[in-house]
Design a protein around this motif. Sequence first.
Motif, PDB file in Angstrom:
ATOM      1  N   CYS A 137       0.839  -1.201   0.000  1.00 42.23           N
ATOM      2  CA  CYS A 137       0.000   0.000   0.000  1.00 42.23           C
ATOM      3  C   CYS A 137       0.873   1.250   0.000  1.00 42.23           C
ATOM      4  CB  CYS A 137      -0.917  -0.006   1.215  1.00 42.23           C
ATOM      5  SG  CYS A 137      -2.152  -1.326   1.207  1.00 42.23           S
ATOM      6  N   GLU A 138       1.992   1.194   0.736  1.00 43.08           N
ATOM      7  CA  GLU A 138       2.888   2.347   0.809  1.00 43.08           C
ATOM      8  C   GLU A 138       3.475   2.682  -0.551  1.00 43.08           C
ATOM      9  OE1 GLU A 138       2.900  -0.247   2.786  1.00 43.08           O
ATOM     10  OE2 GLU A 138       2.293   0.615   4.721  1.00 43.08           O
ATOM     11  N   LEU A 147      -9.439   6.135  -6.661  1.00 48.48           N
ATOM     12  CA  LEU A 147     -10.231   5.562  -5.577  1.00 48.48           C
ATOM     13  C   LEU A 147     -11.667   5.345  -6.049  1.00 48.48           C
ATOM     14  CD1 LEU A 147      -9.998   4.735  -2.594  1.00 48.48           C
ATOM     15  CD2 LEU A 147     -10.729   7.040  -1.986  1.00 48.48           C
ATOM     16  N   VAL A 148     -12.127   4.114  -5.958  1.00 49.64           N
ATOM     17  CA  VAL A 148     -13.492   3.783  -6.361  1.00 49.64           C
ATOM     18  C   VAL A 148     -14.360   3.623  -5.125  1.00 49.64           C
ATOM     19  CG1 VAL A 148     -12.931   2.818  -8.608  1.00 49.64           C
ATOM     20  CG2 VAL A 148     -12.738   1.382  -6.596  1.00 49.64           C
ATOM     21  N   ASN A 149     -15.516   2.986  -5.299  1.00 48.33           N
ATOM     22  CA  ASN A 149     -16.539   3.031  -4.259  1.00 48.33           C
ATOM     23  C   ASN A 149     -16.339   2.030  -3.124  1.00 48.33           C
ATOM     24  OD1 ASN A 149     -17.970   4.980  -5.816  1.00 48.33           O
ATOM     25  ND2 ASN A 149     -18.765   3.329  -7.085  1.00 48.33           N
ATOM     26  N   HIS A 156      -7.720   1.993   3.497  1.00 50.02           N
ATOM     27  CA  HIS A 156      -6.266   1.928   3.380  1.00 50.02           C
ATOM     28  C   HIS A 156      -5.673   3.071   2.565  1.00 50.02           C
ATOM     29  CE1 HIS A 156      -7.398  -2.237   4.429  1.00 50.02           C
ATOM     30  NE2 HIS A 156      -6.193  -2.322   4.958  1.00 50.02           N
ATOM     31  N   PHE A 157      -6.483   3.681   1.707  1.00 55.45           N
ATOM     32  CA  PHE A 157      -5.970   4.729   0.835  1.00 55.45           C
ATOM     33  C   PHE A 157      -6.769   6.010   1.070  1.00 55.45           C
ATOM     34  CE2 PHE A 157      -5.019   0.683  -1.110  1.00 55.45           C
ATOM     35  CZ  PHE A 157      -3.693   0.817  -1.493  1.00 55.45           C
ATOM     36  N   PRO A 208       0.428  -6.263   2.616  1.00 50.76           N
ATOM     37  CA  PRO A 208      -0.276  -7.505   2.941  1.00 50.76           C
ATOM     38  C   PRO A 208      -1.526  -7.693   2.083  1.00 50.76           C
ATOM     39  CG  PRO A 208      -0.785  -5.833   4.563  1.00 50.76           C
ATOM     40  CD  PRO A 208       0.263  -5.243   3.676  1.00 50.76           C
ATOM     41  N   PRO A 209      -1.997  -8.927   1.964  1.00 54.65           N
ATOM     42  CA  PRO A 209      -3.143  -9.202   1.102  1.00 54.65           C
ATOM     43  C   PRO A 209      -4.448  -8.608   1.636  1.00 54.65           C
ATOM     44  CG  PRO A 209      -2.512 -11.171   2.312  1.00 54.65           C
ATOM     45  CD  PRO A 209      -1.454 -10.141   2.584  1.00 54.65           C
TER      46      PRO A 209
END
Length: 239
Positions: A137-138, A147-149, A156-157, A208-209
Amino acid sequence: LGVKLLVRTHTGVELSEEGKYLLDKLEAVAAAEKALVKAASELSGEKGKLLRIGTYASISVHLLPEVLKGFRQKYPDIRISIIVGDKLRGWLENDVADVLFAEAPKVGDGVFIPFVKDDFVAVVPSAMFAGRKTASCEALCQYPFILVNDSSVRQHFTKENCKEIIDLTSVDDTSVVSMVREGIGVAVLPALVLKAHPKGVRMLKLDPPMSRTLGVTYRKDSGQSSCAMRFVNFLKSSF
């Protein structure tokens, strides 16, 4: 009933004290009548032969057709109506759909049965992260993020930890893929959306997943002979 339920006032009509006391019992009678009429309709009426499925666009394209093929072979007399949206909250309670084929609802009286685990993957332009099979993610946050719905992705974002947020409100995930292909940004989408392996982008596992659990949600008062329960039982035997 032998008691006064309503009183007339200068502003209209309102419940009497007796009516307020009996209100929950009156509502129970009304709900029971509605359930009786619905059950009779499912047994003998045309409405009972219609199954309304509320779902996401990605499921309606990549998962539902295969499921419905087998279901229609077993129940050829049941008509199917598919209602697609990105926010299905209240669809069962408001009688918009008979079942939801999606993630577990956050609220409501429906019963959820999980069937499929769908992993999220990073979607990046073909030339990005060359030689890598995963992305954190970083690392993704160093680029403009589309960014979606999906609420689980939004956790996370955020604007605080991403270089730039491009907020896209759309029920069509293919528009996200097109934006990534043109280098506008990166995104995180369910793997189910990318089942067709779109050109011009790469898919990387997240580290991570992240994943979502898909399944069917139905109302607690769905009768065993209803189209909804036939669909639920068919899914149980298929997965």
